[in-house]
Design a protein around this motif. Structure first.
Motif, short mmCIF file in Angstrom:
data_model
loop_
_atom_site.label_atom_id
_atom_site.label_comp_id
_atom_site.label_asym_id
_atom_site.label_seq_id
_atom_site.Cartn_x
_atom_site.Cartn_y
_atom_site.Cartn_z
N ILE A 176 0.83 -1.21 0.00
CA ILE A 176 0.00 0.00 0.00
C ILE A 176 0.86 1.26 0.00
N ASP A 177 0.30 2.33 -0.56
CA ASP A 177 1.01 3.61 -0.46
C ASP A 177 0.22 4.63 0.35
N CYS A 178 -1.00 4.26 0.78
CA CYS A 178 -1.82 5.10 1.63
C CYS A 178 -2.46 4.23 2.71
N LEU A 179 -2.59 4.78 3.89
CA LEU A 179 -3.27 4.08 4.97
C LEU A 179 -4.31 5.02 5.58
N ILE A 180 -5.58 4.63 5.47
CA ILE A 180 -6.66 5.42 6.06
C ILE A 180 -6.76 5.09 7.54
N LEU A 181 -6.69 6.11 8.36
CA LEU A 181 -6.89 5.95 9.79
C LEU A 181 -8.39 5.95 10.02
N GLY A 182 -9.00 4.77 9.92
CA GLY A 182 -10.44 4.64 9.91
C GLY A 182 -11.08 4.63 11.28
N CYS A 183 -10.50 5.37 12.19
CA CYS A 183 -11.07 5.60 13.52
C CYS A 183 -10.55 6.96 13.95
N THR A 184 -11.42 7.83 14.43
CA THR A 184 -10.96 9.18 14.75
C THR A 184 -10.05 9.22 15.96
N HIS A 185 -9.92 8.11 16.68
CA HIS A 185 -8.93 8.03 17.76
C HIS A 185 -7.50 7.91 17.21
N TYR A 186 -7.34 7.38 16.03
CA TYR A 186 -6.01 6.99 15.56
C TYR A 186 -5.06 8.16 15.28
N PRO A 187 -5.54 9.35 14.91
CA PRO A 187 -4.58 10.46 14.76
C PRO A 187 -3.81 10.78 16.04
N PHE A 188 -4.35 10.43 17.20
CA PHE A 188 -3.59 10.58 18.45
C PHE A 188 -2.31 9.73 18.41
N LEU A 189 -2.34 8.67 17.60
CA LEU A 189 -1.22 7.73 17.51
C LEU A 189 -0.44 7.91 16.20
N MET A 190 -0.61 9.06 15.56
CA MET A 190 -0.04 9.29 14.23
C MET A 190 1.47 9.05 14.20
N ASP A 191 2.19 9.53 15.18
CA ASP A 191 3.65 9.37 15.17
C ASP A 191 4.05 7.90 15.22
N SER A 192 3.41 7.14 16.10
CA SER A 192 3.73 5.72 16.20
C SER A 192 3.34 4.97 14.93
N ILE A 193 2.19 5.29 14.38
CA ILE A 193 1.74 4.61 13.14
C ILE A 193 2.70 4.93 12.00
N SER A 194 3.14 6.18 11.92
CA SER A 194 4.08 6.57 10.88
C SER A 194 5.41 5.84 11.03
N ARG A 195 5.89 5.72 12.26
CA ARG A 195 7.16 4.99 12.50
C ARG A 195 7.05 3.54 12.08
N VAL A 196 5.91 2.93 12.35
CA VAL A 196 5.73 1.52 12.01
C VAL A 196 5.58 1.31 10.51
N MET A 197 4.78 2.15 9.86
CA MET A 197 4.49 1.95 8.43
C MET A 197 5.59 2.48 7.52
N GLY A 198 6.38 3.45 7.99
CA GLY A 198 7.47 3.96 7.17
C GLY A 198 7.07 5.15 6.33
N PRO A 199 8.06 5.91 5.84
CA PRO A 199 7.79 7.17 5.14
C PRO A 199 7.13 7.01 3.77
N GLU A 200 7.19 5.80 3.21
CA GLU A 200 6.60 5.60 1.88
C GLU A 200 5.08 5.44 1.93
#
Length: 269
Positions: A176-200
């Motif tokens: 995938i090249d996009c990941l939808i944060l399909g829960c409005t709670h998830y932007p609170f975890l944006m930094d961790s999600i970005s670290r896990v999924m990578g910059p691409e």
């Protein structure tokens, strides 16, 4: 009296939408209700989520809002049409805006979606994405541990990164090249999600696009606030006001010049 935009969520997640509304529409008053006593909604059956959503909308209607925003993906997935049939004011959800944002962003046509059990089970995002672009490839993953972690105010801890890594382990391998944060709670975890999924992998939060939808509807209907004074927002929750207050102040302090007022509202049963 200035008519408000009423925003509801299963808990604190909808504050991510509120933050964007305050940024884009600084003169609009917001009344927020977080159902913290009954969060999370994801594991609950659709009929129960619809019932809870109706109760909260009925509560918010006493304030005579000009619009209702269902800032909860699970409630949007199973209850938005029911609410639209019950009220005479515009009702905005968060799934269609999130899907549109992902379609604009993807280059490969490979889109990931993470959400609660209820949202993923509903296939609402897959339906919304394919309605726009039938050839889109969708990879969905339920992440039931994430929203409760945010509700406890633990989203900035190292434990949060561990939970995110465990939750996204299988999705990391998808093309995938996009990941939808399909829960409005998830932007609170944006930094961790970005670290896990990578910059691409671009992360898509529906908050910005939802605020644009709100702005467009208000403009088309001539419902924009005519006040140039900063509005006094109101925040309600159905349980644990100290935790709610702490999270709200932490998340919104950059955008509001006052301490949020949180009332202890009896749990609606």
């Amino acid at each position: 009296m200035q008519q408000a935009i009423a925003v509801l969520d299963s808990g604190v997640g909808g504050l991510t939408v509120v933050k964007e509304v305050m940024r884009q529409l600084p003169h609009e008053k917001v009344i927020y209700f977080g159902d913290t006593a009954r969060s999370p909604y994801g594991p609950r059956p659709p009929i129960e989520v619809r019932h809870f959503t109706r109760q909260i909308v009925d509560y918010l209607l006493q304030f005579n809002p000009k619009m209702i925003v269902i800032a909860c993906n699970t409630a949007t997935a199973v209850a938005i049409e029911d609410i639209r049939a019950r009220v005479s004011i515009p009702v905005v959800g968060v799934i269609s805006p999130g899907a549109r944002a992902a379609i604009k962003m993807t280059r490969s046509g490979m889109i990931g979606v993470i959400g609660t059990d209820g949202t993923i089970r509903s296939q609402a995002y897959e339906s919304a994405l394919k309605q726009i672009s039938p050839d889109i490839q969708v990879y969905s993953e339920a992440c039931p541990l994430l929203a409760p972690f945010v509700e406890r105010g633990l989203f900035s801890t190292e434990s949060a990164h561990t939970i995110v890594e465990q939750s996204l382990n299988s999705l990391k391998e998808k093309p995938i090249d996009c990941l939808i944060l399909g829960c409005t709670h998830y932007p609170f975890l944006m930094d961790s999600i970005s670290r896990v999924m990578g910059p691409e992998v671009n992360l898509i939060s529906s908050a910005e696009e939802t605020a644009r939808d709100i702005s467009t509807i208000l403009s088309q209907r001539g419902m924009q606030s005519q006040s140039y004074e900063m509005p006094i927002h109101q925040f309600f929750c159905s349980g644990a006001p100290p935790v709610f207050r702490q999270i709200a102040e932490s998340w919104l302090k950059e955008y509001i010049p006052f301490m949020p007022v949180v009332w202890q509202v009896p749990t609606i049963i």
